[in-house]
Design a protein around this motif. Structure first.
Motif, PDB file in Angstrom:
ATOM      1  N   ILE A 179       0.862  -1.180   0.000  1.00  0.00           N
ATOM      2  CA  ILE A 179       0.000   0.000   0.000  1.00  0.00           C
ATOM      3  C   ILE A 179       0.900   1.233   0.000  1.00  0.00           C
ATOM      4  CG2 ILE A 179      -0.235   0.095   2.526  1.00  0.00           C
ATOM      5  CD1 ILE A 179      -3.213   0.937   1.956  1.00  0.00           C
ATOM      6  N   THR A 180       0.453   2.295  -0.660  1.00  0.00           N
ATOM      7  CA  THR A 180       1.356   3.419  -0.952  1.00  0.00           C
ATOM      8  C   THR A 180       0.826   4.762  -0.449  1.00  0.00           C
ATOM      9  OG1 THR A 180       0.329   3.626  -3.136  1.00  0.00           O
ATOM     10  CG2 THR A 180       2.311   2.285  -2.998  1.00  0.00           C
ATOM     11  N   PRO A 181       0.838   4.996   0.860  1.00  0.00           N
ATOM     12  CA  PRO A 181       0.452   6.322   1.353  1.00  0.00           C
ATOM     13  C   PRO A 181       1.510   7.389   1.097  1.00  0.00           C
ATOM     14  CG  PRO A 181       1.151   4.942   3.172  1.00  0.00           C
ATOM     15  CD  PRO A 181       1.109   4.061   1.956  1.00  0.00           C
ATOM     16  N   GLY A 182       2.714   6.985   0.700  1.00  0.00           N
ATOM     17  CA  GLY A 182       3.777   7.964   0.506  1.00  0.00           C
ATOM     18  C   GLY A 182       4.158   8.597   1.831  1.00  0.00           C
ATOM     19  N   ASN A 183       4.633   9.846   1.778  1.00  0.00           N
ATOM     20  CA  ASN A 183       5.047  10.495   3.023  1.00  0.00           C
ATOM     21  C   ASN A 183       3.916  11.318   3.638  1.00  0.00           C
ATOM     22  OD1 ASN A 183       5.093  12.464   1.061  1.00  0.00           O
ATOM     23  ND2 ASN A 183       6.969  13.458   1.804  1.00  0.00           N
ATOM     24  N   ASN A 184       2.710  10.794   3.553  1.00  0.00           N
ATOM     25  CA  ASN A 184       1.544  11.392   4.190  1.00  0.00           C
ATOM     26  C   ASN A 184       1.366  10.723   5.553  1.00  0.00           C
ATOM     27  OD1 ASN A 184      -1.130  11.917   5.080  1.00  0.00           O
ATOM     28  ND2 ASN A 184      -1.804  12.302   2.981  1.00  0.00           N
ATOM     29  N   LYS A 185       1.798  11.416   6.593  1.00  0.00           N
ATOM     30  CA  LYS A 185       1.840  10.806   7.920  1.00  0.00           C
ATOM     31  C   LYS A 185       0.462  10.358   8.403  1.00  0.00           C
ATOM     32  CE  LYS A 185       3.060  13.470  11.353  1.00  0.00           C
ATOM     33  NZ  LYS A 185       3.918  14.248  12.273  1.00  0.00           N
ATOM     34  N   GLU A 186      -0.544  11.195   8.191  1.00  0.00           N
ATOM     35  CA  GLU A 186      -1.885  10.844   8.648  1.00  0.00           C
ATOM     36  C   GLU A 186      -2.391   9.581   7.950  1.00  0.00           C
ATOM     37  OE1 GLU A 186      -3.409  12.206  11.150  1.00  0.00           O
ATOM     38  OE2 GLU A 186      -1.758  13.621  11.415  1.00  0.00           O
ATOM     39  N   GLU A 187      -2.107   9.468   6.664  1.00  0.00           N
ATOM     40  CA  GLU A 187      -2.559   8.303   5.907  1.00  0.00           C
ATOM     41  C   GLU A 187      -1.804   7.051   6.343  1.00  0.00           C
ATOM     42  OE1 GLU A 187      -5.057   6.594   2.817  1.00  0.00           O
ATOM     43  OE2 GLU A 187      -5.124   8.253   4.245  1.00  0.00           O
ATOM     44  N   ILE A 188      -0.527   7.191   6.656  1.00  0.00           N
ATOM     45  CA  ILE A 188       0.247   6.043   7.136  1.00  0.00           C
ATOM     46  C   ILE A 188      -0.356   5.511   8.434  1.00  0.00           C
ATOM     47  CG2 ILE A 188       2.494   5.315   8.057  1.00  0.00           C
ATOM     48  CD1 ILE A 188       3.735   7.478   6.181  1.00  0.00           C
ATOM     49  N   LEU A 189      -0.637   6.413   9.356  1.00  0.00           N
ATOM     50  CA  LEU A 189      -1.206   5.997  10.634  1.00  0.00           C
ATOM     51  C   LEU A 189      -2.568   5.341  10.440  1.00  0.00           C
ATOM     52  CD1 LEU A 189      -0.171   9.101  12.762  1.00  0.00           C
ATOM     53  CD2 LEU A 189       0.763   6.794  12.948  1.00  0.00           C
ATOM     54  N   ARG A 190      -3.373   5.877   9.552  1.00  0.00           N
ATOM     55  CA  ARG A 190      -4.689   5.301   9.281  1.00  0.00           C
ATOM     56  C   ARG A 190      -4.551   3.897   8.684  1.00  0.00           C
ATOM     57  NH1 ARG A 190      -8.625   4.724   5.370  1.00  0.00           N
ATOM     58  NH2 ARG A 190      -7.261   5.499   3.708  1.00  0.00           N
ATOM     59  N   VAL A 191      -3.650   3.762   7.723  1.00  0.00           N
ATOM     60  CA  VAL A 191      -3.438   2.482   7.050  1.00  0.00           C
ATOM     61  C   VAL A 191      -3.019   1.410   8.063  1.00  0.00           C
ATOM     62  CG1 VAL A 191      -1.766   1.299   5.568  1.00  0.00           C
ATOM     63  CG2 VAL A 191      -2.941   3.334   4.733  1.00  0.00           C
ATOM     64  N   VAL A 192      -2.047   1.736   8.901  1.00  0.00           N
ATOM     65  CA  VAL A 192      -1.543   0.744   9.853  1.00  0.00           C
ATOM     66  C   VAL A 192      -2.639   0.327  10.831  1.00  0.00           C
ATOM     67  CG1 VAL A 192       0.080   0.360  11.738  1.00  0.00           C
ATOM     68  CG2 VAL A 192       0.852   1.493   9.650  1.00  0.00           C
ATOM     69  N   GLN A 193      -3.384   1.298  11.344  1.00  0.00           N
ATOM     70  CA  GLN A 193      -4.396   0.973  12.349  1.00  0.00           C
ATOM     71  C   GLN A 193      -5.593   0.221  11.760  1.00  0.00           C
ATOM     72  OE1 GLN A 193      -4.718   4.209  15.647  1.00  0.00           O
ATOM     73  NE2 GLN A 193      -4.027   5.284  13.813  1.00  0.00           N
ATOM     74  N   GLU A 194      -5.941   0.515  10.520  1.00  0.00           N
ATOM     75  CA  GLU A 194      -7.112  -0.133   9.932  1.00  0.00           C
ATOM     76  C   GLU A 194      -6.788  -1.456   9.249  1.00  0.00           C
ATOM     77  OE1 GLU A 194      -9.639   2.326   7.564  1.00  0.00           O
ATOM     78  OE2 GLU A 194      -9.575   4.011   8.976  1.00  0.00           O
ATOM     79  N   LEU A 195      -5.546  -1.627   8.781  1.00  0.00           N
ATOM     80  CA  LEU A 195      -5.191  -2.832   8.040  1.00  0.00           C
ATOM     81  C   LEU A 195      -4.193  -3.728   8.758  1.00  0.00           C
ATOM     82  CD1 LEU A 195      -4.796  -1.384   4.414  1.00  0.00           C
ATOM     83  CD2 LEU A 195      -6.729  -2.679   5.317  1.00  0.00           C
ATOM     84  N   GLY A 196      -3.429  -3.147   9.680  1.00  0.00           N
ATOM     85  CA  GLY A 196      -2.314  -3.887  10.278  1.00  0.00           C
ATOM     86  C   GLY A 196      -2.705  -5.195  10.920  1.00  0.00           C
ATOM     87  N   SER A 197      -3.865  -5.238  11.567  1.00  0.00           N
ATOM     88  CA  SER A 197      -4.273  -6.452  12.272  1.00  0.00           C
ATOM     89  C   SER A 197      -4.641  -7.591  11.322  1.00  0.00           C
ATOM     90  CB  SER A 197      -5.460  -6.141  13.191  1.00  0.00           C
ATOM     91  OG  SER A 197      -6.563  -5.653  12.439  1.00  0.00           O
TER      92      SER A 197
END
Length: 522
Positions: A179-197
């Motif tokens: 997944i490619t949020p790039g250097n968008n910090k808010e999107e990175i945090l959202r991606v990890v919390q919603e998909l990481g599990s």
């Protein structure tokens, strides 16, 4: 190359990549009889118009270069004497820019980008460096893995190159989802919390200070990083082992040698080498034994230490600087990237460490954690090792890198040039206050966060003030944003403003009188 030949080239290269085990690729250099560098030279001399002209201008007949010793007497190429002197197409195989399917850009000191074309097959050879990391360090063949691309996307090389290489590994059978949020910090945090599990581990790929900022912001918001089994792939700059330990503690790392990997890469030629569990283990020993590091590297600072495949990138050392040769969209022969450093063979490294009473292979064996069995239907690579047979030990040579010798500093992966700062000090209303001298440096605060420090020398009789300090910082920032596209796109906005310190003329620490001035410090 006609369309049919191009298709056949792609099919064969991809079939070889998919079918060749990693271990086979990493052992090629042990059985290769012919010189990879010599073969590359003769191919480039025959088929790249710019290099033909480069040799002709120097009256060098390629046919006379038949030994490695003769190869090593060839003039080095660099941006100034080669890349910027010839048309872009002439730098490519057969003078065909259209034979490349992608172009990346890197910033120069003037802000004018240098373009680096490449083709699909160039990325496949670099994908092996990523396979080394994902297989040997992260055991990804046995773990469902979410790869989060945190490098800047766009024309800059890091994001798109990394994305493609991770997808090639998925094609090879690794259970990797990208997944490619790039250097968008808010999107990175959202991606990890919603998909990481949904995955057994999450790999964040980006520049060290930016990844630390993401992790710290997450902690402040209650993110429990340890539940995601975080791994980090980094590039762009040197960091300390203290930094690795601190960040490792914050993500819940159980074994820093297997949870981190740094790439030595460039826009010019992709990834040149990569950290391995072995190289990290060695570097951590050297960080705790500075006397040994000083003897090994000849300096009191700790460089980046990686291993490289000499069949993929051929390194040399000349006058304390690194030269490399490698095939790319723009093939490079004895290319001077302006990095200072050196090379050490595998046997020489282990012998040196033995003399200091350290066996890194045994250390890895003792630190290796029991691994979970491979998941069903995973690709049949080498079996998961027992704790007494850890991955990441290959008889590959080492290259160590102190950084650019042309006085740049690296900040969030962006090369910052003194020339950019100079322009900021030359603006009306600023130039009357300063001499033009400054010291540019990347520093760390007590929490290991990096910031860009600029110490500026005031003119004779000029008093420093907060108003002037802020004005100078603002002027430098505006010119960095205007001239340096890497700075503007790599560095998060909250880290862009330089921390300016005003010093009186002749300050003993930064501007001693009668001493040749250096505009950067490492």
């Amino acid at each position: 190359m006609n369309r049919k030949s191009r298709q056949q080239q792609v099919i064969k290269a991809f079939e070889d990549f998919l079918s060749t085990p990693l271990e086979t690729l990493l052992q090629r250099h042990l059985t290769t009889q012919t010189s990879v560098a010599l073969s590359l030279f003769h191919d480039v001399a025959a088929n790249v118009p710019a290099y033909k002209a480069f040799l002709a201008e120097r009256e060098i007949n390629p046919a006379t270069i038949q030994t490695l010793e003769e190869f090593q007497k060839l003039p080095a190429i660099a941006k100034q004497n080669y890349i910027l002197r010839y048309p872009l197409a002439d730098l490519c195989h057969n003078g065909q820019l259209e034979a490349c399917d992608m172009i990346a850009a890197s910033s120069g000191s003037s802000g004018k980008p240098t373009f680096w074309p490449r083709f699909f097959t160039d990325e496949l050879q670099i994908a092996t460096r990523f396979e080394q990391i994902f297989h040997d360090s992260f055991y990804t063949d046995g773990r469902r893995t979410l790869a989060v691309i945190c490098f800047t996307l766009g024309t800059w090389v890091g994001g798109m190159f990394t994305t493609n290489c991770c997808r090639y590994l998925a094609s090879k059978g690794y259970p990797i989802t990208v997944i490619t949020p790039g250097n968008n910090k808010e999107e990175i945090l959202r991606v990890v919390q919603e998909l990481g599990s949904e995955f057994e581990q999450v790999v964040l790929l980006g520049y060290p200070p930016f990844l630390k900022d993401v992790i710290d912001t997450g902690i402040a918001r209650g993110v429990e990083w340890q539940q995601y089994q975080i791994k980090l792939v980094m590039a762009g700059e040197v960091f300390s082992e203290e930094w690795r330990t601190l960040v490792g503690a914050r993500i819940g790392s159980q074994n820093p040698c297997y949870d981190f990997a740094s790439l030595y890469g460039t826009a010019d030629a992709g990834v040149l080498g990569n950290e391995t569990p072995l190289s990290i283990c060695i570097r951590r020993f050297l960080a705790e034994n500075p006397d040994a590091a000083r003897v090994l590297f000849g300096e009191s600072r700790l460089p980046t230490l990686v291993q490289y495949d000499p069949c993929n990138r051929f390194f040399e050392v000349q006058d304390g600087g690194l030269l490399f040769s490698g095939d790319n969209g723009i093939p490079l022969v004895r290319y001077d990237i302006l990095d200072t450093g050196g090379i050490i063979s595998y046997d020489t490294m282990l012998q040196f460490l033995a003399e200091w009473g350290f066996n890194p292979v045994a250390a890895l064996e003792n630190s290796a954690l029991p691994q979970r069995p491979a998941i069903a239907n995973s690709t049949p690579h080498s079996p998961l090792p027992t704790p007494h047979s850890p991955r990441g030990i290959h008889q590959l040579p080492f290259v160590y890198v102190f950084g650019r010798s042309n006085f740049t500093v690296s900040y969030f992966g962006a090369n910052i040039y003194p020339e950019n700062v100079t322009v900021g000090l030359e603006q009306p209303g600023i130039q009357e206050w300063v001499t033009g001298k400054f010291v540019l440096q990347v520093k760390e605060d007590a929490d290991k966060n990096r910031f860009l420090s600029v110490v500026v020398e005031l003119g004779a009789g000029v008093e420093g003030s907060e108003e002037r300090r802020v004005a100078i910082a603002s002027s430098i920032l505006s010119q960095l944003l205007r001239l340096n596209s890497e700075f503007a796109n790599y560095v998060p906005a909250e880290y862009q403003i330089p921390q300016v310190t005003l010093a009186p003329m002749g300050d003993a620490e930064y501007f001693p009188i009668g001493v040749k001035h250096r505009y950067t410090r490492q």
